[in-house]
Structures are given as structure tokens and as C-alpha cells.
Motif scaffolding. Structure first.
Motif, short mmCIF file in Angstrom:
data_model
loop_
_atom_site.label_atom_id
_atom_site.label_comp_id
_atom_site.label_asym_id
_atom_site.label_seq_id
_atom_site.Cartn_x
_atom_site.Cartn_y
_atom_site.Cartn_z
N VAL A 27 0.84 -1.21 0.00
CA VAL A 27 0.00 0.00 0.00
C VAL A 27 0.87 1.26 0.00
O VAL A 27 0.63 2.21 -0.76
N LEU A 28 1.90 1.28 0.83
CA LEU A 28 2.76 2.45 0.92
C LEU A 28 3.58 2.64 -0.36
O LEU A 28 3.83 3.78 -0.79
N ALA A 32 3.44 5.93 -2.71
CA ALA A 32 4.63 6.70 -3.05
C ALA A 32 4.82 6.82 -4.56
O ALA A 32 5.17 7.89 -5.07
N VAL A 33 4.59 5.73 -5.28
CA VAL A 33 4.81 5.73 -6.73
C VAL A 33 3.77 6.59 -7.46
O VAL A 33 4.11 7.36 -8.37
N TYR A 34 2.51 6.47 -7.04
CA TYR A 34 1.43 7.15 -7.76
C TYR A 34 0.86 8.36 -7.02
O TYR A 34 -0.12 8.94 -7.47
N ASP A 35 1.47 8.70 -5.88
CA ASP A 35 1.01 9.84 -5.08
C ASP A 35 -0.45 9.66 -4.65
O ASP A 35 -1.27 10.57 -4.77
N PHE A 36 -0.73 8.48 -4.11
CA PHE A 36 -2.07 8.15 -3.64
C PHE A 36 -2.10 8.11 -2.12
O PHE A 36 -2.50 7.12 -1.51
N TRP A 37 -1.70 9.17 -1.48
CA TRP A 37 -1.61 9.13 -0.02
C TRP A 37 -2.98 9.11 0.64
O TRP A 37 -3.14 8.54 1.72
N ASP A 118 -8.11 7.79 -13.98
CA ASP A 118 -7.46 6.75 -14.79
C ASP A 118 -6.59 5.90 -13.88
O ASP A 118 -5.36 6.01 -13.88
N PRO A 119 -7.21 5.04 -13.06
CA PRO A 119 -6.45 4.31 -12.04
C PRO A 119 -5.41 3.37 -12.65
O PRO A 119 -5.70 2.65 -13.61
N PRO A 120 -4.19 3.38 -12.12
CA PRO A 120 -3.15 2.49 -12.63
C PRO A 120 -3.46 1.03 -12.32
O PRO A 120 -4.02 0.71 -11.27
N VAL A 121 -3.07 0.16 -13.24
CA VAL A 121 -3.39 -1.27 -13.10
C VAL A 121 -2.83 -1.88 -11.80
O VAL A 121 -3.55 -2.60 -11.11
N PRO A 122 -1.56 -1.63 -11.42
CA PRO A 122 -1.06 -2.24 -10.18
C PRO A 122 -1.88 -1.83 -8.95
O PRO A 122 -2.10 -2.65 -8.05
#
Length: 216
Positions: A27-28, A32-37, A118-122
Motif C-alpha cells: 500500500v505504501l 509513493a509511486v502514484y502519489d495516492f496518499w 485513470d487508475p493504474p493497473v497495479p
């Protein structure tokens, strides 16, 4: 999932700890990768509910296996695998809601509200995996409470044994109450909110009936 890895033999408690740590790290990393805090808070909540469900399930199983319960109930509760069927049905219902019901006429779906338009697949993959982990524990709670009610109706026990079984029956209720922590996630989704609260009420009712039958 950890216990199913071939050649890996660890204690259930360590498996639960690895489950919580592994999911939380994932989750973290996604945050961090997609800025989804903001989504990370939702993910962390789901991780804690799933991990708590795992711990409660293990505790309930250990307690019930240590008690002198009938073999028919033991087979029903631990050998039927009906909880998997219930979990699959509930998970398919959730996926159907996410991709067929929620988007219809909605400007912001449950997924896009957390993961962007546009949610990323991972990130979607991790979200669906976490949802399965939570729903699987819910399936176990369903079946554990129903099997307990059947056992309490079908068999008589000595008062001391009945009290011990009644205490063990409260574990599914404990997990149902823990799931109320998910209410903020689905607060603005009436159908999911109704399903979640309805599940908690149903488990509470069935467990209460089981305990009443044990005591009478």
C-alpha cells in the motif's frame, strides 16, 4: 495465502504478521509511486481489518478445536469449505458492483474516487486483492456463525462446556464489529453500506441465538 506457498512452514501468528506487513508495504509503495496518499489511508484500514480477521479466525479455530464438540459439527465447521463458496459469491457481487453498477450514472465511482479517473493497473490489482482478503474473512464469519447456530440447536452440552463454546462463538461477532471500521469507506455508497451493516446485524443475530440456545 502465505500458508499455501509450497515448502514454507511457519507459525500462524508469523503468517498473520507477514500478511499485515506485506500488504501495508505494498500500500505504501503504491502511494509513493502514484502519489495516492489519501488512498493509502483507505488501504491501511483494509489491511488492518483483514489482518484482524485473520487473527480472530485463528483464535476461534484454536478455541473450538480444543473443546469437546461433536464430530459432525467439527466436519461442518472446518471441513465443508462452504465459506469459500460464500466468499466467492460475495466477491463476485462486489466486483459486479464496482464495474457494472457503481459507474452507471455516477460521476465518481468508488475506485476512481480513491485511485483517480485513470487508475493504474497495479493499484487496482492491489485494491481487488485486499478486497478479496477482507471478503474471505467475512465468508468465514458467515459460515462460522451459521454452523454454530446449527450445533447449538442440535446438541446439548454440560453447562461448563456450553459456557466455553459460547465464548468461542463470540469471535465471529468480534470480527463483524471490527468490519464497522470500513463504514467511512462506503458511507456515500448506500448499497455497499447497507450490505456491510446488514452483514454485521445478521452475524450478531445468529451468534446471539446460538448463545441463547447454549444457555437454555
Amino acid at each position: 495465502m502465505i500458508g499455501a506457498i509450497p515448502g514454507l512452514s511457519i507459525s500462524p501468528r508469523i503468517a498473520v504478521a507477514l500478511q499485515i506487513a506485506g500488504f501495508e508495504i505494498a500500500v505504501l509503495v503504491m502511494a509513493a509511486v502514484y502519489d495516492f496518499w489519501d488512498a493509502a489511508l483507505v488501504g491501511t484500514l483494509a489491511v488492518l481489518v483483514a489482518g484482524g480477521g485473520s487473527a480472530i479466525t485463528l483464535r476461534m479455530g484454536d478455541k473450538l478445536r480444543s473443546l469437546p464438540v461433536p464430530a459432525a459439527y467439527r466436519r461442518l465447521a472446518f471441513g465443508s469449505r462452504i465459506e469459500i463458496v460464500l466468499s466467492v459469491l460475495a466477491y463476485v457481487a462486489l466486483v459486479t458492483y464496482l464495474f457494472a453498477v457503481d459507474p452507471v450514472g455516477a460521476e465518481m465511482t468508488l475506485l476512481t474516487d480513491s485511485l483517480g479517473e485513470d487508475p493504474p493497473v497495479p493499484a487496482v490489482y492491489l485494491a481487488l486483492l485486499l478486497a478479496w482478503d477482507v471478503i474471505y474473512r467475512i465468508g468465514i464469519a458467515w459460515w462460522a456463525s451459521v454452523a454454530a447456530l446449527w450445533r447449538s440447536w442440535r446438541y446439548d452440552f454440560d453447562p461448563e462446556v456450553a459456557r466455553a463454546i459460547a465464548r468461542a462463538d463470540l469471535w465471529p461477532l468480534a470480527f463483524a464489529v471490527l468490519q464497522l471500521a470500513l463504514v467511512p469507506i462506503v458511507w456515500d455508497r448506500p448499497l455497499l453500506l447497507f450490505a456491510l451493516i446488514g452483514h454485521v446485524v445478521a452475524v450478531t443475530t445468529v451468534v446471539a441465538l446460538s448463545v441463547v440456545l447454549l444457555r437454555t
